[in-house]
Design a protein around this motif. Structure first.
Motif, PDB file in Angstrom:
ATOM      1  N   LEU A 106       0.809  -1.224   0.000  1.00  0.00           N
ATOM      2  CA  LEU A 106       0.000   0.000   0.000  1.00  0.00           C
ATOM      3  C   LEU A 106       0.839   1.270   0.000  1.00  0.00           C
ATOM      4  CD1 LEU A 106      -2.821  -1.011   2.513  1.00  0.00           C
ATOM      5  CD2 LEU A 106      -2.975  -0.832   0.011  1.00  0.00           C
ATOM      6  N   ASN A 107       1.951   1.266   0.736  1.00  0.00           N
ATOM      7  CA  ASN A 107       2.737   2.487   0.881  1.00  0.00           C
ATOM      8  C   ASN A 107       3.833   2.659  -0.168  1.00  0.00           C
ATOM      9  OD1 ASN A 107       1.694   3.785   3.450  1.00  0.00           O
ATOM     10  ND2 ASN A 107       2.051   1.681   4.102  1.00  0.00           N
ATOM     11  N   TYR A 108       4.343   1.547  -0.699  1.00  0.00           N
ATOM     12  CA  TYR A 108       5.486   1.648  -1.611  1.00  0.00           C
ATOM     13  C   TYR A 108       5.312   0.849  -2.899  1.00  0.00           C
ATOM     14  CZ  TYR A 108       7.637   3.871   2.371  1.00  0.00           C
ATOM     15  OH  TYR A 108       7.902   4.729   3.412  1.00  0.00           O
ATOM     16  N   GLY A 109       4.189   0.195  -3.071  1.00  0.00           N
ATOM     17  CA  GLY A 109       3.947  -0.586  -4.281  1.00  0.00           C
ATOM     18  C   GLY A 109       4.913  -1.742  -4.454  1.00  0.00           C
ATOM     19  N   VAL A 110       5.443  -2.252  -3.356  1.00  0.00           N
ATOM     20  CA  VAL A 110       6.457  -3.308  -3.407  1.00  0.00           C
ATOM     21  C   VAL A 110       5.894  -4.572  -4.032  1.00  0.00           C
ATOM     22  CG1 VAL A 110       7.806  -4.893  -1.954  1.00  0.00           C
ATOM     23  CG2 VAL A 110       7.838  -2.431  -1.489  1.00  0.00           C
ATOM     24  N   ASN A 111       6.581  -5.076  -5.048  1.00  0.00           N
ATOM     25  CA  ASN A 111       6.216  -6.382  -5.593  1.00  0.00           C
ATOM     26  C   ASN A 111       7.427  -7.306  -5.701  1.00  0.00           C
ATOM     27  OD1 ASN A 111       7.387  -5.211  -7.824  1.00  0.00           O
ATOM     28  ND2 ASN A 111       5.709  -5.662  -9.225  1.00  0.00           N
ATOM     29  N   PHE A 112       8.576  -6.904  -5.122  1.00  0.00           N
ATOM     30  CA  PHE A 112       9.681  -7.851  -4.982  1.00  0.00           C
ATOM     31  C   PHE A 112       9.383  -8.724  -3.761  1.00  0.00           C
ATOM     32  CE2 PHE A 112      11.217  -3.875  -2.962  1.00  0.00           C
ATOM     33  CZ  PHE A 112      11.532  -4.325  -1.678  1.00  0.00           C
ATOM     34  N   PRO A 113       9.985  -9.909  -3.678  1.00  0.00           N
ATOM     35  CA  PRO A 113       9.654 -10.831  -2.595  1.00  0.00           C
ATOM     36  C   PRO A 113      10.013 -10.295  -1.206  1.00  0.00           C
ATOM     37  CG  PRO A 113      10.750 -11.998  -4.379  1.00  0.00           C
ATOM     38  CD  PRO A 113      10.870 -10.531  -4.679  1.00  0.00           C
ATOM     39  N   ILE A 114       9.029 -10.357  -0.331  1.00  0.00           N
ATOM     40  CA  ILE A 114       9.233 -10.089   1.086  1.00  0.00           C
ATOM     41  C   ILE A 114       9.196 -11.444   1.783  1.00  0.00           C
ATOM     42  CG2 ILE A 114       8.352  -8.947   3.167  1.00  0.00           C
ATOM     43  CD1 ILE A 114       9.373  -6.961   1.089  1.00  0.00           C
ATOM     44  N   MET A 115      10.179 -11.667   2.601  1.00  0.00           N
ATOM     45  CA  MET A 115      10.327 -12.953   3.259  1.00  0.00           C
ATOM     46  C   MET A 115       9.725 -12.903   4.660  1.00  0.00           C
ATOM     47  SD  MET A 115      11.733 -14.250   0.642  1.00  0.00           S
ATOM     48  CE  MET A 115      12.334 -15.870   1.098  1.00  0.00           C
ATOM     49  N   GLU A 116       9.730 -14.038   5.315  1.00  0.00           N
ATOM     50  CA  GLU A 116       9.237 -14.140   6.685  1.00  0.00           C
ATOM     51  C   GLU A 116      10.148 -13.350   7.623  1.00  0.00           C
ATOM     52  OE1 GLU A 116       7.168 -17.979   8.201  1.00  0.00           O
ATOM     53  OE2 GLU A 116       9.298 -18.164   8.661  1.00  0.00           O
ATOM     54  N   LYS A 117       9.564 -12.790   8.681  1.00  0.00           N
ATOM     55  CA  LYS A 117      10.341 -12.016   9.639  1.00  0.00           C
ATOM     56  C   LYS A 117      11.381 -12.911  10.312  1.00  0.00           C
ATOM     57  CE  LYS A 117       7.925  -9.815  12.756  1.00  0.00           C
ATOM     58  NZ  LYS A 117       7.343  -8.949  13.794  1.00  0.00           N
ATOM     59  N   ILE A 118      12.601 -12.379  10.427  1.00  0.00           N
ATOM     60  CA  ILE A 118      13.724 -13.149  10.967  1.00  0.00           C
ATOM     61  C   ILE A 118      14.525 -12.306  11.949  1.00  0.00           C
ATOM     62  CG2 ILE A 118      13.994 -14.574   8.882  1.00  0.00           C
ATOM     63  CD1 ILE A 118      16.496 -12.672   8.302  1.00  0.00           C
ATOM     64  N   GLU A 119      15.519 -12.937  12.555  1.00  0.00           N
ATOM     65  CA  GLU A 119      16.571 -12.239  13.286  1.00  0.00           C
ATOM     66  C   GLU A 119      17.816 -12.288  12.414  1.00  0.00           C
ATOM     67  OE1 GLU A 119      17.091 -13.709  17.263  1.00  0.00           O
ATOM     68  OE2 GLU A 119      15.014 -13.260  17.788  1.00  0.00           O
TER      69      GLU A 119
END
Length: 165
Positions: free
Chosen positions: A86-99
């Motif tokens: 919604l804020n940046y139009g991101v369509n590259f892969p976002i992965m699961e939250k990690i450390e």
């Protein structure tokens, strides 16, 4: 135990589905630890512009949400994905939250850090990720060719990306 090479790694995407890094063979890759409530969050926009400009030439960007730095990524997967889209139009892969640091660090980040130290201002070089939006640039053969601190904008990486595409 640190992985032998980039292509032997796996991670889950934001939906919890397994992603095999061997799918990245032959591609230039930028891996970034991201957060939605950080002073550098606007870099999502620059990352998306790089993705749009160079994806057809073989650039892949993977964003790894991380909540280790002042709890700047508190959301769950759906909230993170929604924010990015919604804020940046991101369509590259976002992965699961990690450390990215410590005993709970993702094997992906253990591997990346083992390949390229980060220059340090006070104490020379360090392996630990210092903040959100640190970037690892990987060539088509899976070699980590450079590591950039948070203050480097995506646009500042463009010339180096061009060289290795």
């Amino acid at each position: 135990m640190t992985a032998q090479n980039l292509y032997s790694l796996t991670a889950n995407n934001i939906k919890g589905q397994k992603f095999n890094f061997d799918e990245l063979k032959g591609k230039t890759v930028l891996i970034v630890n991201v957060a939605s409530k950080c002073g550098y969050t606007n870099q999502y926009g620059g990352l998306q512009k790089l993705y749009e400009k160079y994806h057809s030439r073989g650039l892949e960007i993977l964003g790894f949400p991380c909540n280790q730095f002042l709890w700047q990524e508190p959301g769950n997967g759906d909230e993170i994905q929604s924010f990015c889209t919604l804020n940046y139009g991101v369509n590259f892969p976002i992965m699961e939250k990690i450390e990215v640091n410590g005993s709970g660090a993702s094997p992906v980040y253990d591997y990346l850090k083992s390949q390229k130290d980060q220059p340090g201002k006070l104490f020379g070089r360090t392996r630990d990720v210092k903040w959100n939006f640190e970037k690892f640039l990987i060539d088509k053969n899976g070699n980590v060719v450079n590591r950039f601190g948070s203050s480097f904008t995506p646009q500042q990486l463009e010339a180096e990306i061009e060289k290795i595409l």
